[in-house]
Write a protein that holds these residues in place. Structure first.
Motif, PDB file in Angstrom:
ATOM      1  N   UNK A  79       0.844  -1.187   0.000  1.00 33.08           N
ATOM      2  CA  UNK A  79       0.000   0.000   0.000  1.00 33.08           C
ATOM      3  C   UNK A  79       0.882   1.240   0.000  1.00 33.08           C
ATOM      4  N   UNK A  80       0.388   2.286  -0.640  1.00 33.16           N
ATOM      5  CA  UNK A  80       1.036   3.584  -0.470  1.00 33.16           C
ATOM      6  C   UNK A  80       0.576   4.142   0.876  1.00 33.16           C
ATOM      7  N   UNK A  81       1.244   5.185   1.333  1.00 30.62           N
ATOM      8  CA  UNK A  81       0.865   5.791   2.617  1.00 30.62           C
ATOM      9  C   UNK A  81      -0.575   6.296   2.571  1.00 30.62           C
ATOM     10  N   UNK A  82      -0.963   6.921   1.472  1.00 30.40           N
ATOM     11  CA  UNK A  82      -2.327   7.456   1.368  1.00 30.40           C
ATOM     12  C   UNK A  82      -3.354   6.330   1.307  1.00 30.40           C
ATOM     13  N   UNK A  83      -3.069   5.299   0.536  1.00 29.41           N
ATOM     14  CA  UNK A  83      -3.995   4.167   0.457  1.00 29.41           C
ATOM     15  C   UNK A  83      -4.241   3.566   1.837  1.00 29.41           C
ATOM     16  N   UNK A  84      -3.169   3.351   2.596  1.00 25.56           N
ATOM     17  CA  UNK A  84      -3.316   2.750   3.910  1.00 25.56           C
ATOM     18  C   UNK A  84      -4.048   3.680   4.865  1.00 25.56           C
ATOM     19  N   UNK A  85      -3.760   4.970   4.793  1.00 31.70           N
ATOM     20  CA  UNK A  85      -4.472   5.928   5.642  1.00 31.70           C
ATOM     21  C   UNK A  85      -5.966   5.881   5.357  1.00 31.70           C
TER      22      UNK A  85
ATOM     23  N   UNK B 177      -7.528   2.663   6.731  1.00 32.95           N
ATOM     24  CA  UNK B 177      -7.665   2.679   8.190  1.00 32.95           C
ATOM     25  C   UNK B 177      -8.776   3.619   8.640  1.00 32.95           C
ATOM     26  N   UNK B 178      -8.881   4.766   7.994  1.00 33.06           N
ATOM     27  CA  UNK B 178      -9.919   5.737   8.386  1.00 33.06           C
ATOM     28  C   UNK B 178     -11.307   5.150   8.150  1.00 33.06           C
ATOM     29  N   UNK B 179     -11.463   4.349   7.105  1.00 28.57           N
ATOM     30  CA  UNK B 179     -12.751   3.698   6.836  1.00 28.57           C
ATOM     31  C   UNK B 179     -13.179   2.840   8.019  1.00 28.57           C
ATOM     32  N   UNK B 180     -12.206   2.211   8.667  1.00 28.08           N
ATOM     33  CA  UNK B 180     -12.510   1.286   9.760  1.00 28.08           C
ATOM     34  C   UNK B 180     -12.516   1.962  11.117  1.00 28.08           C
ATOM     35  N   UNK B 181     -11.524   2.840  11.370  1.00 19.29           N
ATOM     36  CA  UNK B 181     -11.344   3.384  12.719  1.00 19.29           C
ATOM     37  C   UNK B 181     -11.830   4.818  12.891  1.00 19.29           C
ATOM     38  N   UNK B 182     -12.150   5.506  11.789  1.00 20.55           N
ATOM     39  CA  UNK B 182     -12.808   6.820  11.813  1.00 20.55           C
ATOM     40  C   UNK B 182     -11.988   7.953  12.422  1.00 20.55           C
TER      41      UNK B 182
ATOM     42  N   UNK C 190      -8.912  10.056  12.047  1.00 18.49           N
ATOM     43  CA  UNK C 190      -7.862  10.338  11.071  1.00 18.49           C
ATOM     44  C   UNK C 190      -6.510  10.575  11.723  1.00 18.49           C
ATOM     45  N   UNK C 191      -6.493  11.287  12.840  1.00 20.44           N
ATOM     46  CA  UNK C 191      -5.225  11.574  13.519  1.00 20.44           C
ATOM     47  C   UNK C 191      -4.540  10.286  13.959  1.00 20.44           C
ATOM     48  N   UNK C 192      -5.311   9.372  14.532  1.00 21.98           N
ATOM     49  CA  UNK C 192      -4.754   8.087  14.957  1.00 21.98           C
ATOM     50  C   UNK C 192      -4.235   7.305  13.752  1.00 21.98           C
ATOM     51  N   UNK C 193      -5.006   7.288  12.680  1.00 22.18           N
ATOM     52  CA  UNK C 193      -4.621   6.519  11.483  1.00 22.18           C
ATOM     53  C   UNK C 193      -3.355   7.087  10.845  1.00 22.18           C
ATOM     54  N   UNK C 194      -3.246   8.405  10.831  1.00 26.53           N
ATOM     55  CA  UNK C 194      -2.028   9.035  10.300  1.00 26.53           C
ATOM     56  C   UNK C 194      -0.821   8.659  11.152  1.00 26.53           C
ATOM     57  N   UNK C 195      -1.025   8.593  12.460  1.00 30.41           N
ATOM     58  CA  UNK C 195       0.072   8.216  13.365  1.00 30.41           C
ATOM     59  C   UNK C 195       0.512   6.772  13.112  1.00 30.41           C
ATOM     60  N   UNK C 196      -0.458   5.895  12.865  1.00 30.53           N
ATOM     61  CA  UNK C 196      -0.143   4.497  12.562  1.00 30.53           C
ATOM     62  C   UNK C 196       0.683   4.409  11.286  1.00 30.53           C
ATOM     63  N   UNK C 197       0.270   5.134  10.268  1.00 34.68           N
ATOM     64  CA  UNK C 197       0.990   5.103   8.992  1.00 34.68           C
ATOM     65  C   UNK C 197       2.388   5.692   9.134  1.00 34.68           C
ATOM     66  N   UNK C 198       2.515   6.729   9.945  1.00 32.58           N
ATOM     67  CA  UNK C 198       3.839   7.310  10.182  1.00 32.58           C
ATOM     68  C   UNK C 198       4.779   6.285  10.817  1.00 32.58           C
TER      69      UNK C 198
ATOM     70  N   UNK D  93       9.905   1.312   7.874  1.00 30.54           N
ATOM     71  CA  UNK D  93      10.180   0.853   6.508  1.00 30.54           C
ATOM     72  C   UNK D  93       9.185  -0.130   5.931  1.00 30.54           C
ATOM     73  N   UNK D  94       8.083  -0.365   6.628  1.00 32.97           N
ATOM     74  CA  UNK D  94       7.090  -1.309   6.118  1.00 32.97           C
ATOM     75  C   UNK D  94       6.304  -0.673   4.973  1.00 32.97           C
ATOM     76  N   UNK D  95       6.010   0.605   5.104  1.00 33.60           N
ATOM     77  CA  UNK D  95       5.406   1.360   4.002  1.00 33.60           C
ATOM     78  C   UNK D  95       6.465   2.320   3.475  1.00 33.60           C
ATOM     79  N   UNK D  96       6.683   2.268   2.171  1.00 33.00           N
ATOM     80  CA  UNK D  96       7.686   3.110   1.517  1.00 33.00           C
ATOM     81  C   UNK D  96       7.148   3.499   0.147  1.00 33.00           C
TER      82      UNK D  96
END
Length: 211
Positions: free
Chosen positions: A72-78, A81-86, A88-96, A102-105
């Motif tokens: 996944x790209x960072x945006x795709x994964x964000x 995650x937002x679809x499931x967990x609603x 956005x701040x938490x989901x962005x932190x997870x993706x960061x 290095x899992x998402x690059x």
């Protein structure tokens, strides 16, 4: 508020009862990290911290699960995650965090996707770049990923003319057929100049073979 009961729920998840009323469910890792135990007093700030950590862990594990199946790209994964967990701040932190380890690059993702778009789907530069950006890849990374395919675009365009569209290119005076091919190649992401140049070269080669 007080932790009035703590018991195993299922698997590695524990049921935590607060003030004999509210129940929350926490993974054993969260229980250990915050030293949660029966009789423990929790103020609202600490409870919010525990719940955030629990939600973060769930979202992170869900992301890892999704990544087992494809990149996944960072945006795709964000977005996923937002679809499931609603949150956005938490989901962005997870993706960061996923990016940090290095899992998402995005650069690696773009390189793999660019290879597929150019070598398999035979897209031109315009379409390939658009597809990358639709996946959330930045302009800079998309351009960099496609840079090495400059010769491939030329070869692919000629290959499409010689295979997929050859049946329409038997007579250069047949404007309707030629325009149909041009329109198809525009959809593939090739520019007008390169299309006209390649079709001209195609007919020159075709006529030479007929002589």
């Amino acid at each position: 508020m007080k932790v009035t009961a703590l018991q195993k729920y299922k698997g590695s998840t524990y049921e935590v009862e607060l003030d004999y009323e509210r129940k929350i469910y926490l993974h054993i890792d969260i229980i250990v990290d915050f030293s949660v135990k029966t009789g423990m007093e929790l103020d609202r700030t600490k409870l919010r911290e525990i719940i955030y950590a629990s939600n973060f862990r769930r979202a992170y594990q869900y992301a890892l699960y999704r990544l087992d199946y494809r990149d996944y790209s960072a945006k795709e994964m964000t977005d996923k995650l937002v679809q499931t967990y609603k949150n956005e701040a938490l989901c962005l932190a997870v993706v960061e965090k996923l990016k940090k380890v290095g899992i998402i690059n995005d650069a690696r993702y773009a390189e793999k996707l660019a290879r597929k778009l150019v070598e398999v789907k035979k897209y031109g530069y315009i379409r390939a770049k658009r597809e990358l950006k639709l996946k959330g890849i930045s302009e800079f990374i998309a351009v960099d990923a496609l840079e090495k395919y400059s010769e491939s675009f030329v070869e692919n365009l000629m290959s499409l003319l010689e295979t997929k569209h050859a049946r329409y290119l038997t007579d250069k005076s047949d404007r309707k057929s030629v325009e149909k091919v041009k329109a198809a190649l525009v959809r593939y992401g090739y520019g007008f100049d390169e299309i006209n140049r390649s079709i001209k070269e195609y007919f020159e080669n075709y006529e030479a073979e007929q002589d």
